[in-house]
Write a protein that holds these residues in place. Structure first.
Motif, mmCIF file in Angstrom:
data_model
loop_
_atom_site.group_PDB
_atom_site.id
_atom_site.type_symbol
_atom_site.label_atom_id
_atom_site.label_comp_id
_atom_site.label_asym_id
_atom_site.label_seq_id
_atom_site.Cartn_x
_atom_site.Cartn_y
_atom_site.Cartn_z
ATOM 1 N N ILE A 55 0.839 -1.203 0.000
ATOM 2 C CA ILE A 55 0.000 0.000 0.000
ATOM 3 C C ILE A 55 0.875 1.254 0.000
ATOM 4 C CG2 ILE A 55 -1.738 1.301 1.281
ATOM 5 C CD1 ILE A 55 -2.878 -1.178 0.052
ATOM 6 N N ILE A 56 1.972 1.228 0.770
ATOM 7 C CA ILE A 56 2.894 2.376 0.802
ATOM 8 C C ILE A 56 3.468 2.614 -0.590
ATOM 9 C CG2 ILE A 56 5.051 3.259 1.769
ATOM 10 C CD1 ILE A 56 4.477 1.498 4.254
ATOM 11 N N GLY A 57 3.879 1.518 -1.241
ATOM 12 C CA GLY A 57 4.406 1.636 -2.599
ATOM 13 C C GLY A 57 3.378 2.197 -3.560
ATOM 14 N N ALA A 58 2.126 1.728 -3.426
ATOM 15 C CA ALA A 58 1.058 2.213 -4.314
ATOM 16 C C ALA A 58 0.833 3.710 -4.136
ATOM 17 C CB ALA A 58 -0.239 1.442 -4.047
ATOM 18 N N LEU A 59 0.883 4.177 -2.881
ATOM 19 C CA LEU A 59 0.701 5.607 -2.614
ATOM 20 C C LEU A 59 1.836 6.427 -3.238
ATOM 21 C CD1 LEU A 59 -0.458 5.546 1.118
ATOM 22 C CD2 LEU A 59 -1.846 6.137 -0.863
ATOM 23 N N ILE A 60 3.067 5.924 -3.132
ATOM 24 C CA ILE A 60 4.210 6.612 -3.755
ATOM 25 C C ILE A 60 4.025 6.665 -5.268
ATOM 26 C CG2 ILE A 60 6.695 6.486 -4.206
ATOM 27 C CD1 ILE A 60 6.962 5.139 -1.424
ATOM 28 N N GLY A 61 3.640 5.521 -5.843
ATOM 29 C CA GLY A 61 3.428 5.457 -7.294
ATOM 30 C C GLY A 61 2.362 6.421 -7.764
ATOM 31 N N ARG A 62 1.256 6.490 -7.027
ATOM 32 C CA ARG A 62 0.154 7.382 -7.426
ATOM 33 C C ARG A 62 0.565 8.848 -7.297
ATOM 34 N NH1 ARG A 62 -3.924 4.052 -8.320
ATOM 35 N NH2 ARG A 62 -4.382 2.299 -6.943
ATOM 36 N N LEU A 63 1.309 9.171 -6.232
ATOM 37 C CA LEU A 63 1.740 10.551 -6.008
ATOM 38 C C LEU A 63 2.630 11.036 -7.150
ATOM 39 C CD1 LEU A 63 1.570 12.820 -3.875
ATOM 40 C CD2 LEU A 63 3.688 11.947 -2.906
ATOM 41 N N LEU A 64 3.491 10.159 -7.646
ATOM 42 C CA LEU A 64 4.401 10.529 -8.731
ATOM 43 C C LEU A 64 3.714 10.542 -10.089
ATOM 44 C CD1 LEU A 64 7.502 8.353 -7.690
ATOM 45 C CD2 LEU A 64 7.182 10.811 -7.307
ATOM 46 N N THR A 65 2.685 9.698 -10.241
ATOM 47 C CA THR A 65 2.117 9.477 -11.566
ATOM 48 C C THR A 65 1.298 10.645 -12.093
ATOM 49 O OG1 THR A 65 2.058 7.114 -11.114
ATOM 50 C CG2 THR A 65 0.744 7.876 -12.958
ATOM 51 N N GLY A 66 0.529 11.283 -11.215
ATOM 52 C CA GLY A 66 -0.296 12.397 -11.683
ATOM 53 C C GLY A 66 0.543 13.458 -12.372
ATOM 54 N N ILE A 105 1.473 3.337 -10.338
ATOM 55 C CA ILE A 105 1.698 4.026 -11.616
ATOM 56 C C ILE A 105 0.745 3.507 -12.684
ATOM 57 C CG2 ILE A 105 3.351 4.358 -13.511
ATOM 58 C CD1 ILE A 105 5.600 4.214 -11.404
ATOM 59 N N ALA A 106 0.719 2.171 -12.860
ATOM 60 C CA ALA A 106 -0.045 1.574 -13.963
ATOM 61 C C ALA A 106 -1.551 1.763 -13.794
ATOM 62 C CB ALA A 106 0.292 0.086 -14.078
ATOM 63 N N SER A 107 -2.074 1.551 -12.573
ATOM 64 C CA SER A 107 -3.522 1.668 -12.387
ATOM 65 C C SER A 107 -3.991 3.120 -12.444
ATOM 66 C CB SER A 107 -3.950 1.022 -11.063
ATOM 67 O OG SER A 107 -3.294 1.620 -9.975
ATOM 68 N N THR A 108 -3.139 4.057 -12.005
ATOM 69 C CA THR A 108 -3.484 5.480 -12.164
ATOM 70 C C THR A 108 -3.501 5.854 -13.641
ATOM 71 O OG1 THR A 108 -2.470 5.997 -10.031
ATOM 72 C CG2 THR A 108 -2.865 7.844 -11.519
ATOM 73 N N ALA A 109 -2.542 5.325 -14.396
ATOM 74 C CA ALA A 109 -2.489 5.598 -15.835
ATOM 75 C C ALA A 109 -3.691 5.004 -16.559
ATOM 76 C CB ALA A 109 -1.192 5.048 -16.435
ATOM 77 N N THR A 110 -4.084 3.768 -16.204
ATOM 78 C CA THR A 110 -5.248 3.160 -16.874
ATOM 79 C C THR A 110 -6.513 3.967 -16.572
ATOM 80 O OG1 THR A 110 -5.578 1.621 -15.005
ATOM 81 C CG2 THR A 110 -4.329 0.799 -16.910
ATOM 82 N N GLY A 111 -6.676 4.371 -15.309
ATOM 83 C CA GLY A 111 -7.851 5.177 -14.953
ATOM 84 C C GLY A 111 -7.882 6.503 -15.681
ATOM 85 N N THR A 112 -6.707 7.113 -15.861
ATOM 86 C CA THR A 112 -6.623 8.397 -16.571
ATOM 87 C C THR A 112 -6.916 8.219 -18.058
ATOM 88 O OG1 THR A 112 -4.954 9.124 -14.981
ATOM 89 C CG2 THR A 112 -5.175 10.412 -16.989
ATOM 90 N N ILE A 113 -6.368 7.170 -18.652
ATOM 91 C CA ILE A 113 -6.633 6.901 -20.079
ATOM 92 C C ILE A 113 -8.124 6.728 -20.315
ATOM 93 C CG2 ILE A 113 -6.382 5.164 -21.910
ATOM 94 C CD1 ILE A 113 -3.500 4.768 -20.971
#
Length: 387
Positions: A55-66, A105-113
């Motif tokens: 979960i910590i990794g996912a939060l880091i990934g999402r924070l960077l991805t936007g 990163i990947a799930s934020t990108a898919t949701g954005t696409i």
């Protein structure tokens, strides 16, 4: 009048990729602690850390991805996330952290696409269908994980399956023709915003904060169901809980999405929160199988539909060039609610018991209704029209 097209090849491919990503997440979530204890003789607390560090990794990934999406676009961002996910690291804790970043990163990108390729007139309906990919994965992933654990070489099968699924994601994404231009925002315009606005979308914060509270309320069900059911002698019925939960969402989601597109978010959100509260109340008092499974249906209709509507609102109130930041903002707060819930509630359970915890969550959900009205509901149509 001809409807805007929804079911394009790209929509199906990106939804399928999201399904596999979520499936891999839940497949590992229910098995990785056992793997840590069996293969590395880790303590229970260390095994729990291996599971939760994701979960910590996912939060880091999402924070960077936007922010990354604003600079390099969603297509390249998703390539990075999928490629990262396919790489396996020897050290287990590092692997889980990096895997969490990759999924973030990947799930934020898919949701954005999905938000970018959907027609504006059918965005609520489309995001509703898209989010079904994750719902199906949350039901299939744990089920598949528990079956594979019973095999003699279960862990080998689990990790092999993750590698194969990762490669399938890359292969399918290569087949998609996604041509989304980078947002045309000047350096001067970007410099106007605060440091925080470069990573978070302020307009998406109100609905995302409600999602944090609702995610926190649901996290107890996700984490303590098996213990609670065993205490109530309902273990047999509990194995069908998430199946019933998934079925009612699949049946109701197409209607709730269309209703939102036609009449705004409020007409779905208020009933969803009330049904979620009723479902949690019934869950807290469950003494028979039918009560437990009926609570699963009510929680599915309530929590499940709120989740997709809230995600749609986060995107609709945001300018198109900040869809990536809106999506990451929503998931950061939602994941935070799901992540901290079990940790905090776990301290209270020994003193109060499970029933008291779940009754407390009913009050939490009911409190969220006027808060939603104050933060978004009273200006729902006005905010979405202005975006």
């Amino acid at each position: 009048m001809k409807k805007d097209r929804l079911w394009t090849k790209e929509f199906v491919i990106v939804s399928f990729i999201n399904f596999l990503l979520t499936l891999m997440f839940f497949l590992l979530m229910v098995t990785i602690a056992s793997y840590a204890k069996t293969e590395f003789h880790a303590s229970t607390s260390s095994a729990g850390l291996v599971s939760s560090i994701f979960i910590i990794g996912a939060l880091i990934g999402r924070l960077l991805t936007g922010r990354a999406i604003s600079h390099i676009g969603t297509k390249k961002t998703l390539w990075i996330g999928l490629g990262f996910f396919a790489v396996h690291i020897t050290l287990l804790l590092v692997n889980r952290l990096l895997q969490g970043i990759a999924v973030g990163i990947a799930s934020t990108a898919t949701g954005t696409i999905i938000a970018q390729i959907l027609p504006a007139s059918r965005k609520g309906e489309g995001i509703g269908y898209y989010s079904l990919s994750a719902i199906l994965a949350t039901a299939i992933g744990p089920f598949l994980g528990m079956i594979l654990l019973r095999l003699e070489d279960g862990f080998t099968w689990i990790f092999t399956m993750n590698v194969v699924f990762s490669l399938i994601c890359l292969m399918f994404y290569a087949m998609a023709k996604i041509n989304i231009p980078l947002p045309s925002v000047s350096v001067k315009e970007e410099a106007k915003g605060s440091v925080l606005s470069k990573f978070i979308e302020p307009k998406a914060l109100p609905i995302s904060f409600i999602a944090l509270l609702i995610g926190f309320s649901y996290s107890g069900v996700l984490s303590f169901l098996s213990f609670y059911a065993e205490e109530m002698n309902l273990s047999s019925a509990s194995s069908y809980f998430f199946l019933v939960y998934a079925i009612v969402i699949i049946l109701s989601r197409p209607f709730s999405g269309k209703l939102m597109d036609a009449r705004g978010a409020n007409i779905v959100t208020y009933p969803s929160l009330v049904l979620f509260a009723l479902g949690m109340l019934l869950f807290s008092q469950a003494s028979t199988s039918w009560m437990l499974l009926l609570s699963a249906a009510l929680i599915g209709v309530g929590f499940g539909n709120f989740n997709s509507i809230a995600q749609t609102v986060a995107v609709k109130v945001t300018a198109p060039h900040r869809f990536g930041l809106a999506t990451s903002t929503y998931y950061i707060l939602y994941d935070l609610g799901l992540g901290i819930g079990p940790y905090l509630l776990g301290f209270i359970v020994p003193y109060t018991g499970y029933r008291t915890i779940f009754i407390g969550m009913v009050a939490f959900i009911l409190f969220s209704i006027p808060l939603y009205h104050w933060l978004h509901g009273k200006r729902d149509r006005e905010l979405i029209r202005a975006a």
